[in-house]
Enzyme design. Structure first.
Site, PDB file in Angstrom:
ATOM      1  N   SER A   1      26.843 -26.633  19.893  1.00  0.00           N
ATOM      2  CA  SER A   1      27.677 -27.291  18.882  1.00  0.00           C
ATOM      3  C   SER A   1      27.855 -28.758  19.272  1.00  0.00           C
ATOM      4  CB  SER A   1      29.003 -26.541  18.767  1.00  0.00           C
ATOM      5  OG  SER A   1      29.805 -27.120  17.778  1.00  0.00           O
TER       6      SER A   1
ATOM      7  N   LYS B   1      32.078 -20.101  32.683  1.00  0.00           N
ATOM      8  CA  LYS B   1      32.585 -21.226  31.881  1.00  0.00           C
ATOM      9  C   LYS B   1      34.054 -21.022  31.528  1.00  0.00           C
ATOM     10  CE  LYS B   1      31.592 -21.887  27.260  1.00  0.00           C
ATOM     11  NZ  LYS B   1      30.674 -22.133  26.151  1.00  0.00           N
TER      12      LYS B   1
HETATM   13  C1  R5P Z   1      30.384 -20.108  22.984  1.00  0.00           C
HETATM   14  O1  R5P Z   1      30.909 -19.025  22.919  1.00  0.00           O
HETATM   15  C2  R5P Z   1      28.974 -20.291  22.556  1.00  0.00           C
HETATM   16  O2  R5P Z   1      28.174 -19.305  23.137  1.00  0.00           O
HETATM   17  C3  R5P Z   1      28.431 -21.678  22.901  1.00  0.00           C
HETATM   18  O3  R5P Z   1      28.314 -21.801  24.301  1.00  0.00           O
HETATM   19  C4  R5P Z   1      29.324 -22.758  22.380  1.00  0.00           C
HETATM   20  O4  R5P Z   1      29.623 -22.533  21.030  1.00  0.00           O
HETATM   21  C5  R5P Z   1      28.689 -24.122  22.550  1.00  0.00           C
HETATM   22  O5  R5P Z   1      29.572 -25.097  22.070  1.00  0.00           O
HETATM   23  P1  R5P Z   1      29.472 -26.588  22.582  1.00  0.00           P
HETATM   24  O6  R5P Z   1      28.065 -27.061  22.397  1.00  0.00           O
HETATM   25  O7  R5P Z   1      30.443 -27.337  21.717  1.00  0.00           O
HETATM   26  O8  R5P Z   1      29.890 -26.586  24.012  1.00  0.00           O
END
Ligand code: R5P
Length: 304
Positions: free
Chosen positions: A229, A199
């Site tokens: 999130s 990612k």
């Molecule tokens: C990132 O370091 C976390 O492991 C999650 O992947 C991230 O916080 C997810 O955020 P969102 O749902 O906004 O992509």
């Protein structure tokens, strides 16, 4: 003499405190949390805590700033009221993702939050899958014995119990390199293989995911992540997995923050299931976290 402990839940930890007290056979205490007319937080501990071992539970979400102030006020009051031991269970520790100065001039928020905890001098702090990627010594940072527990084994139990039919043709997927730790636990518990995607974060809401070498064709993917999130990571991961010929996707996470329209967007993905633990209350918080906290509490605090 250990004395019967008392478990007290804050405004975002009461549901966990109730279950924890039941599992531990402990007394359930209470605290009143109100607002002064000017918006300041008012806390009043309603249980007798003098000389007692107190376990205080609160997640720092659904208004992380409010929850942080409430938690600090309560922990300090517990100390001040003569609690013999104060153990802070913070299933979701906010500000942990800002653990570095990514851009010049930024506050390194988690170090400030840790400093605030240090001033209160609690005996121990228990968190669940806290973002500890760059924090090597949380005990030193927070000034208290620190245990970062995991909710992934509870999620694996849920998948086993509710989706036994998919396990033989499934692969566990971590949506980014940091999620490998959770994918490995889930895969071990489900007796299956795992793969990790790559990612790149473009902004607070946008990510790009690539899947070099991930063999998911014809399989059911069980995604596991610590936090959902905005949902951006999961949406992008599902798109990539489907492009690679994945037949179905089930999504699990420990902390379902589901901010903005994240939940609505995820519902449109046609997932087999979307589930999180109840470290943070949300429409998908169907897996209780209390058992994952109770076990280490019992073994590390000695006879309760
Ligand atoms: C990132 O370091 C976390 O492991 C999650 O992947 C991230 O916080 C997810 O955020 P969102 O749902 O906004 O992509």
């Amino acid at each position: 003499m250990s004395g019967k402990p008392i478990v007290i839940g804050g405004s975002q930890g009461e549901h966990i405190a109730i279950q924890l007290a039941r599992i531990l056979g402990a007394e359930l205490g209470s605290v009143e949390v109100e607002k002064f007319p000017d918006g300041e937080t008012y806390v009043r501990v309603l249980s007798e805590v003098d000389g007692k071992r107190v376990i205080y539970v609160n997640s720092l979400q659904r208004g992380p700033n409010e929850a942080l102030v409430e938690t600090l006020l309560t922990l300090d009051a517990l100390r001040d009221l003569g609690a013999r031991e104060v153990h802070a269970v913070i299933p979701y520790m906010s500000y942990a993702r800002q653990d570095e100065r990514f851009k010049p001039g930024e506050a390194v928020s988690i170090t400030t939050v840790a400093k605030l905890f240090r001033t209160i001098n609690v005996d121990s702090i228990y968190t669940v899958d806290m973002h500890l990627h760059r924090i090597t010594d949380p005990t030193a940072l927070f000034g208290a014995k620190f245990r970062n527990l995991t909710g992934v084994r509870e999620l694996a139990k849920y998948v086993k119990a509710n989706h036994p039919g998919i396990l033989s043709r499934s692969v566990v997927v971590g949506p980014d390199e940091e999620a490998e730790q959770w994918a490995a636990i889930m895969a071990r518990d489900l007796n299956t293989e795992y793969t990790v995607l790559e990612k790149k974060r473009l902004s607070a809401t946008e990510v790009r995911i690539e899947a070099r070498g991930a063999n998911v064709k014809g399989k059911t993917a069980i995604i596991v992540d610590d936090i959902i999130s905005t949902g951006g990571t999961i949406i992008e991961a599902v798109r990539v997995l489907r492009e690679l010929g994945c037949e179905g996707v089930l999504v699990t996470c420990v902390h379902p923050l589901l901010v903005g329209r994240g939940y609505q967007k995820l519902l449109q993905l046609g997932l087999i299931d979307l589930v999180g633990t109840d470290t943070v209350l949300s429409p998908i918080s169907r897996v209780p976290i209390a058992p994952a906290i109770a076990e280490p509490l019992t073994s590390e605090l000695g006879p309760l």
